[in-house]
Design a protein around this motif. Structure first.
Motif, PDB file in Angstrom:
ATOM      1  N   ALA A 154     -24.383   9.072  10.658  1.00  0.00           N
ATOM      2  CA  ALA A 154     -24.774   8.086   9.652  1.00  0.00           C
ATOM      3  C   ALA A 154     -25.529   6.956  10.343  1.00  0.00           C
ATOM      4  O   ALA A 154     -25.183   6.561  11.451  1.00  0.00           O
ATOM      5  N   LEU A 155     -26.565   6.450   9.678  1.00  0.00           N
ATOM      6  CA  LEU A 155     -27.366   5.369  10.235  1.00  0.00           C
ATOM      7  C   LEU A 155     -26.923   4.062   9.603  1.00  0.00           C
ATOM      8  O   LEU A 155     -27.046   3.871   8.394  1.00  0.00           O
ATOM      9  N   ILE A 156     -26.362   3.183  10.384  1.00  0.00           N
ATOM     10  CA  ILE A 156     -25.845   1.916   9.881  1.00  0.00           C
ATOM     11  C   ILE A 156     -26.448   0.785  10.701  1.00  0.00           C
ATOM     12  O   ILE A 156     -26.249   0.712  11.911  1.00  0.00           O
ATOM     13  N   SER A 157     -27.199  -0.100   9.962  1.00  0.00           N
ATOM     14  CA  SER A 157     -27.812  -1.275  10.611  1.00  0.00           C
ATOM     15  C   SER A 157     -28.655  -0.866  11.809  1.00  0.00           C
ATOM     16  O   SER A 157     -28.597  -1.498  12.860  1.00  0.00           O
ATOM     17  N   GLY A 158     -29.429   0.217  11.683  1.00  0.00           N
ATOM     18  CA  GLY A 158     -30.318   0.645  12.736  1.00  0.00           C
ATOM     19  C   GLY A 158     -29.648   1.362  13.873  1.00  0.00           C
ATOM     20  O   GLY A 158     -30.281   1.788  14.813  1.00  0.00           O
ATOM     21  N   LYS A 159     -28.323   1.518  13.840  1.00  0.00           N
ATOM     22  CA  LYS A 159     -27.595   2.182  14.910  1.00  0.00           C
ATOM     23  C   LYS A 159     -27.002   3.484  14.399  1.00  0.00           C
ATOM     24  O   LYS A 159     -26.613   3.602  13.245  1.00  0.00           O
ATOM     25  N   THR A 160     -26.914   4.458  15.267  1.00  0.00           N
ATOM     26  CA  THR A 160     -26.348   5.743  14.910  1.00  0.00           C
ATOM     27  C   THR A 160     -24.862   5.762  15.247  1.00  0.00           C
ATOM     28  O   THR A 160     -24.465   5.397  16.343  1.00  0.00           O
ATOM     29  N   SER A 161     -24.031   6.148  14.277  1.00  0.00           N
ATOM     30  CA  SER A 161     -22.599   6.206  14.514  1.00  0.00           C
ATOM     31  C   SER A 161     -22.066   7.552  14.070  1.00  0.00           C
ATOM     32  O   SER A 161     -22.659   8.222  13.226  1.00  0.00           O
ATOM     33  N   ILE A 162     -20.956   7.939  14.607  1.00  0.00           N
ATOM     34  CA  ILE A 162     -20.311   9.195  14.250  1.00  0.00           C
ATOM     35  C   ILE A 162     -19.081   8.893  13.415  1.00  0.00           C
ATOM     36  O   ILE A 162     -18.214   8.133  13.832  1.00  0.00           O
ATOM     37  N   ARG A 163     -19.019   9.482  12.230  1.00  0.00           N
ATOM     38  CA  ARG A 163     -17.897   9.260  11.339  1.00  0.00           C
ATOM     39  C   ARG A 163     -16.838  10.317  11.594  1.00  0.00           C
ATOM     40  O   ARG A 163     -17.142  11.484  11.813  1.00  0.00           O
ATOM     41  N   ALA A 164     -15.571   9.917  11.557  1.00  0.00           N
ATOM     42  CA  ALA A 164     -14.479  10.865  11.741  1.00  0.00           C
ATOM     43  C   ALA A 164     -14.536  11.933  10.666  1.00  0.00           C
ATOM     44  O   ALA A 164     -15.004  11.706   9.547  1.00  0.00           O
ATOM     45  N   HIS A 165     -14.059  13.140  11.001  1.00  0.00           N
ATOM     46  CA  HIS A 165     -14.167  14.247  10.050  1.00  0.00           C
ATOM     47  C   HIS A 165     -13.307  14.022   8.809  1.00  0.00           C
ATOM     48  O   HIS A 165     -13.559  14.611   7.773  1.00  0.00           O
ATOM     49  N   ILE A 166     -12.263  13.175   8.894  1.00  0.00           N
ATOM     50  CA  ILE A 166     -11.499  12.762   7.718  1.00  0.00           C
ATOM     51  C   ILE A 166     -11.290  11.251   7.804  1.00  0.00           C
ATOM     52  O   ILE A 166     -10.691  10.756   8.754  1.00  0.00           O
ATOM     53  N   ASN A 167     -11.789  10.550   6.803  1.00  0.00           N
ATOM     54  CA  ASN A 167     -11.626   9.099   6.754  1.00  0.00           C
ATOM     55  C   ASN A 167     -10.398   8.805   5.897  1.00  0.00           C
ATOM     56  O   ASN A 167     -10.449   8.860   4.668  1.00  0.00           O
ATOM     57  N   PHE A 168      -9.290   8.487   6.537  1.00  0.00           N
ATOM     58  CA  PHE A 168      -8.036   8.304   5.815  1.00  0.00           C
ATOM     59  C   PHE A 168      -8.031   7.031   4.972  1.00  0.00           C
ATOM     60  O   PHE A 168      -7.274   6.945   4.003  1.00  0.00           O
ATOM     61  N   THR A 169      -8.859   6.055   5.315  1.00  0.00           N
ATOM     62  CA  THR A 169      -8.936   4.868   4.470  1.00  0.00           C
ATOM     63  C   THR A 169      -9.558   5.206   3.118  1.00  0.00           C
ATOM     64  O   THR A 169      -9.145   4.665   2.079  1.00  0.00           O
ATOM     65  N   VAL A 170     -10.542   6.101   3.119  1.00  0.00           N
ATOM     66  CA  VAL A 170     -11.145   6.557   1.869  1.00  0.00           C
ATOM     67  C   VAL A 170     -10.097   7.283   1.020  1.00  0.00           C
ATOM     68  O   VAL A 170      -9.994   7.080  -0.195  1.00  0.00           O
ATOM     69  N   VAL A 171      -9.312   8.124   1.675  1.00  0.00           N
ATOM     70  CA  VAL A 171      -8.263   8.882   0.990  1.00  0.00           C
ATOM     71  C   VAL A 171      -7.254   7.926   0.351  1.00  0.00           C
ATOM     72  O   VAL A 171      -6.902   8.066  -0.827  1.00  0.00           O
ATOM     73  N   ARG A 193     -13.573  17.762   2.810  1.00  0.00           N
ATOM     74  CA  ARG A 193     -12.204  17.745   3.341  1.00  0.00           C
ATOM     75  C   ARG A 193     -11.386  16.617   2.714  1.00  0.00           C
ATOM     76  O   ARG A 193     -10.231  16.788   2.372  1.00  0.00           O
ATOM     77  N   GLU A 194     -12.014  15.451   2.577  1.00  0.00           N
ATOM     78  CA  GLU A 194     -11.329  14.320   1.964  1.00  0.00           C
ATOM     79  C   GLU A 194     -11.012  14.613   0.498  1.00  0.00           C
ATOM     80  O   GLU A 194      -9.962  14.226  -0.005  1.00  0.00           O
ATOM     81  N   GLY A 195     -11.918  15.326  -0.165  1.00  0.00           N
ATOM     82  CA  GLY A 195     -11.682  15.706  -1.550  1.00  0.00           C
ATOM     83  C   GLY A 195     -10.451  16.575  -1.701  1.00  0.00           C
ATOM     84  O   GLY A 195      -9.602  16.333  -2.565  1.00  0.00           O
ATOM     85  N   PHE A 196     -10.335  17.594  -0.848  1.00  0.00           N
ATOM     86  CA  PHE A 196      -9.170  18.475  -0.902  1.00  0.00           C
ATOM     87  C   PHE A 196      -7.884  17.712  -0.612  1.00  0.00           C
ATOM     88  O   PHE A 196      -6.861  17.913  -1.273  1.00  0.00           O
ATOM     89  N   LEU A 197      -7.928  16.839   0.376  1.00  0.00           N
ATOM     90  CA  LEU A 197      -6.734  16.088   0.748  1.00  0.00           C
ATOM     91  C   LEU A 197      -6.325  15.132  -0.369  1.00  0.00           C
ATOM     92  O   LEU A 197      -5.136  15.006  -0.695  1.00  0.00           O
TER      93      LEU A 197
END
Length: 504
Positions: free
Chosen positions: A2-19, A79-83
């Motif tokens: 994901a591109l955030i504020s001009g920097k490239t970051s790697i998002r965890a495969h499951i974001n538990f805060t979203v869940v 994955r987050e959807g299933f969880l």
């Protein structure tokens, strides 16, 4: 990436805060549903509104806090959807059980969760009216306050079309990533998306659902045997294919030919894909009547009614019209997994009872509120079996599996076959575990298929005139999980136990 504020970051495969954030939204929504039985209590003045008000406050407080702290700022992934879906059904069953415990109607937390899970998954199995393994006598259905009868039926109705689908229809805040939830929660091997926007699809499906529920409510209410309260409860239970009734004897208590046939018609309607109902109501008769699954569904029901009614007439000496009435009702109740009862099928002749037992492994159409294996899967399995026979005779021929003009891909065939194998395995495992508690063969088999098929009544000690109250603590939790696994089509729940699900 994901591109955030001009920097490239790697998002965890499951974001538990979203869940947690979306789970909080669903809990918060349940709070509004818990307020409705409190209003019913104000009408009948039975003094139970406090239990629902306290439960609603807990739902609002905990759900709102989770949403405030972890409100999602990224799109959902599969994955987050299933969880989320799996955790939602379990969490809402726990929160929805609070009124039973707070009021003291069901002091056992396990019994309260069992009753609530049975309601939300539209299973219809109950622990009311029976004695628990610890010696406590649960109240009869007709002894509990009307607010709790309404809560059971309302939970049916919400769970029938799906709490998540309802939330997608009315909560724009879940629009992002909504398709992941819709696909993970919606029953059936395929999800029929009527419009490009998931919220619009959910609204259309719920519009059809509400329209049919209203129609049945009016048709039941006009009969003198039912007041408005009984009519709305049974309309909720029928369209959700749930089966909870306001009477200990279920529909049999009304002893009305008119009520039986109204419910028969609406059980048949509830077992059909609601997307197809929408097309029919818009005048697209060709799509509806050319649909191979609906044709197969109708054929199975007609043949089953003919066979069972004939055995009741010839072998059990029922009057012809009575044989057709009871045979039709019980066939629709089992095929659509509604589970209502007007007759005790366990005392039928062996041929009729055995044929009805086979129907426990059918189910409604994909996209209906019914549970079970689903008719579309049976169509694919039967077509694939026919193809294999032809392939043996003509080994060099290329013979695709077709339903109408559509060729079924190898991926879908493998998925359907895998589902069928896993379904039978889970059913067998459930029956084996129940047998370890000392129950006989038919009781164990009946409890397992009634739970994973979301049917309600089983056989033996769990038959249509019995309850699940006497099952030990651990046995009830086994059936609670089977109900959830069956409602969410097995894969949705089982996938989160796969090591691959948790790997990057």
């Amino acid at each position: 990436m994901a591109l955030i504020s001009g920097k490239t970051s790697i998002r965890a495969h499951i974001n538990f805060t979203v869940v947690l954030g979306i789970l909080g939204a669903f809990i918060f929504f349940l709070g509004f549903a818990l307020l409705m039985p409190a209003l019913i209590d104000l009408v009948y003045n039975e003094g139970t509104w406090q239990a629902f008000l306290i439960s609603a406050a807990i739902a609002f407080g905990s759900g709102g806090l989770l949403w405030y702290l972890f409100r999602p700022k990224e799109e959902l992934r599969i994955r987050e959807g299933f969880l989320i879906v799996s955790l939602t059904w379990l969490t809402l069953s726990i929160v929805g059980a609070l009124p039973f415990v707070i009021s003291g109607i069901l002091p056992s937390f396990t019994d309260a969760v069992f009753e609530t899970m049975s309601a939300l998954t539209t299973t219809g199995s109950t622990i009311l009216g029976g004695e628990t393994s610890s010696g406590f006598q649960n109240p009869q259905i007709e002894e509990i306050p009307k607010s709790f009868l309404f809560w059971r039926s309302l939970a049916h109705w919400l769970g029938g079309m799906g709490i998540i689908v309802l939330s997608l229809a009315i909560l724009p805040l879940l629009g992002i990533g909504g398709m992941q939830l819709f696909q993970a929660e919606s029953p059936g091997p395929t999800t029929d998306k009527l419009t490009p926007r998931i919220q619009e699809t959910a609204k259309l499906l719920w519009g059809v659902y509400v329209a049919f529920t209203t129609a049945e409510f009016i048709l039941l209410w006009v009969h003198p045997s039912m007041d408005w309260f009984e009519a709305i409860n049974h309309a909720f239970s029928t369209m959700a294919t749930g089966g909870f009734s306001t009477k200990n004897a279920s529909i049999e208590a009304f002893n009305s030919v008119y009520i039986d046939w109204v419910i028969i018609v609406f059980m048949f309607i509830a077992g059909i894909n609601f997307a197809m109902h929408f097309r029919l109501l818009r005048g697209d008769f060709k799509s509806f009547f050319d649909n191979r699954e609906i044709r197969f569904y109708g054929l199975v029901i007609m043949v089953s009614i003919l066979v069972i009614s004939s055995t009741l007439w010839i072998m059990d000496k029922y009057e012809l019209f009575e044989a057709i009435r009871y045979g039709s009702f019980q066939v629709l109740a089992i095929v659509t997994t509604t589970g209502f009862g007007t007759d005790n099928y366990e005392v039928w002749n062996t041929a009729g009872a055995f044929f009805l037992f086979l129907l426990f492994f059918t189910g409604g159409c994909a996209g209906s509120t019914g549970g079970g294996i689903k008719m579309m899967r049976w169509v694919i399995l039967i077509r694939n079996t026919g193809r294999e026979i032809k392939q043996i005779i003509h080994p060099k021929a290329i013979l695709p599996v077709r339903i109408g003009d559509q060729a079924i891909t190898q991926n879908i065939q493998r998925t359907v076959l895998s589902f069928f194998v896993l379904y039978i395995f889970m059913f067998g495992l459930g029956a084996f575990i129940i047998s370890l508690f000392g129950y006989d063969f038919m009781s164990s088999v009946g409890a397992s298929i009634a739970s994973i098929g979301n049917i309600g009544p089983g056989w033996g000690d769990f038959g249509p005139t019995d309850t699940f109250a006497h099952l030990p603590f651990l046995g009830k939790w086994v059936l609670i999980m089977l109900m959830m696994i069956g409602r969410l089509e097995i894969f949705t729940v089982m996938i989160i136990f796969s090591p691959a699900f948790w790997k990057q």
